[in-house]
Design a protein around this motif. Structure first.
Motif, mmCIF file in Angstrom:
data_model
loop_
_atom_site.group_PDB
_atom_site.id
_atom_site.type_symbol
_atom_site.label_atom_id
_atom_site.label_comp_id
_atom_site.label_asym_id
_atom_site.label_seq_id
_atom_site.Cartn_x
_atom_site.Cartn_y
_atom_site.Cartn_z
ATOM 1 N N MET A 94 42.093 33.636 34.327
ATOM 2 C CA MET A 94 41.244 34.798 34.544
ATOM 3 C C MET A 94 42.096 35.878 35.190
ATOM 4 O O MET A 94 42.838 35.599 36.130
ATOM 5 N N HIS A 95 42.001 37.085 34.664
ATOM 6 C CA HIS A 95 42.842 38.164 35.196
ATOM 7 C C HIS A 95 42.093 39.484 35.134
ATOM 8 O O HIS A 95 41.331 39.731 34.194
ATOM 9 N N GLU A 96 42.316 40.313 36.163
ATOM 10 C CA GLU A 96 41.703 41.630 36.225
ATOM 11 C C GLU A 96 42.782 42.699 36.081
ATOM 12 O O GLU A 96 43.897 42.543 36.610
ATOM 13 N N TYR A 97 42.450 43.798 35.400
ATOM 14 C CA TYR A 97 43.364 44.922 35.265
ATOM 15 C C TYR A 97 42.902 46.068 36.159
ATOM 16 O O TYR A 97 41.701 46.341 36.244
ATOM 17 N N ALA A 98 43.850 46.726 36.812
ATOM 18 C CA ALA A 98 43.514 47.876 37.658
ATOM 19 C C ALA A 98 43.255 49.122 36.824
ATOM 20 O O ALA A 98 42.612 50.061 37.281
ATOM 21 N N TYR B 172 39.029 45.722 31.153
ATOM 22 C CA TYR B 172 39.493 45.680 32.536
ATOM 23 C C TYR B 172 39.838 44.252 32.957
ATOM 24 O O TYR B 172 40.032 43.993 34.138
ATOM 25 N N GLY B 173 39.909 43.349 31.999
ATOM 26 C CA GLY B 173 40.275 41.986 32.334
ATOM 27 C C GLY B 173 40.005 41.035 31.191
ATOM 28 O O GLY B 173 39.538 41.438 30.122
ATOM 29 N N TYR B 174 40.315 39.767 31.419
ATOM 30 C CA TYR B 174 40.034 38.734 30.420
ATOM 31 C C TYR B 174 39.786 37.404 31.110
ATOM 32 O O TYR B 174 40.209 37.188 32.261
ATOM 33 N N THR B 175 39.101 36.513 30.430
ATOM 34 C CA THR B 175 38.881 35.146 30.890
ATOM 35 C C THR B 175 39.147 34.219 29.720
ATOM 36 O O THR B 175 38.632 34.450 28.627
#
Length: 236
Positions: free
Chosen positions: A106-110, A136-139
């Motif tokens: 799981m990752h978030e983008y700024a 703004y992110g992915y899982t």
């Protein structure tokens, strides 16, 4: 909503906006995550809509900590007035404890990541929906374990800090199950990636369900370990 949790969420939001290399984009992400139009937020802040637009686009100098704090407090207050739906969702994320048999990554983008670029990086084929979107992110999710083990409320925790994300489902047979699971939950992702199958193998109901919730669906045959590696290697 308990004041302690609200305070923690406010600190996270304000910190992300203030410390971001692109504060305006971070502000826009949070505003959109709470489903608040620019004009409505501007009205509550008693400023011109162009002020919010200029902050978000970077045309105006980044707001200071006091202004950011006021904007964040206003966003949270507006959500509280509507029952606190999004506050509850995001506060749940503060204490998320995911089973690694369900969540692979799981990752978030700024900042916003164009969906077209995201699709290219994982060698995805477009099935349906618009590619003119941003993430703004992915899982990355084990489809079978998520569907078998998670309640609808727990399923919502897969969205991380923003629903404007790609949900990458590993181990799907035809894509029907994850789309049905999404259909009956409150939040909808921007994009669903069906890993391990081709568009020809996708169940006919998938694009119909995706269209109802305005979800873009992609397919990729890239191995899940490589997907995680290439996404982690991107400088977004």
């Amino acid at each position: 909503m308990k004041s302690g949790l609200r305070h923690q969420l406010a600190e996270k939001m304000a910190g992300e906006i203030t410390l971001s290399d692109s504060p305006g984009k971070a502000l826009k992400k949070w505003r959109m995550s709470f489903d608040i139009p620019q004009g409505v937020l501007a009205e509550r802040l008693e400023v011109s809509p162009s002020v919010i637009s200029d902050y978000e686009s970077g045309r105006r100098k980044s707001p200071g900590t006091a202004v950011v704090g006021k904007i964040v407090d206003t966003i949270l207050s507006m959500d509280e007035a509507q029952g606190g739906r999004y506050i509850q969702k995001f506060c749940t994320m503060l204490y998320a404890d995911f089973d690694d048999e369900v969540i692979y990554d799981m990752h978030e983008y700024a900042v916003q990541v164009p969906l077209r670029e995201f699709a290219e990086v994982i060698n995805a084929t477009h099935l349906c929906g618009s590619l003119d979107q941003s993430l703004y992110g992915y899982t990355v999710i084990n489809s079978q374990n998520a569907i078998l083990q998670l309640s609808s409320n727990e399923f919502n925790r897969l969205y991380g800090w923003s629903t404007e994300r790609a949900m990458i489902f590993n181990g799907v047979s035809n894509g029907k199950s994850p789309m049905v699971a999404i259909r009956v939950t409150s939040f909808k992702p921007r994009c669903v990636v069906l890993q391990g199958i081709t568009p020809e193998e996708v169940h006919p109901i998938v694009p119909l369900l995706a269209d109802k919730d305005r979800i873009t669906v992609l397919c990729t045959s890239m191995e899940i370990e490589k997907i995680i590696a290439v996404l982690r290697g991107q400088e977004w």
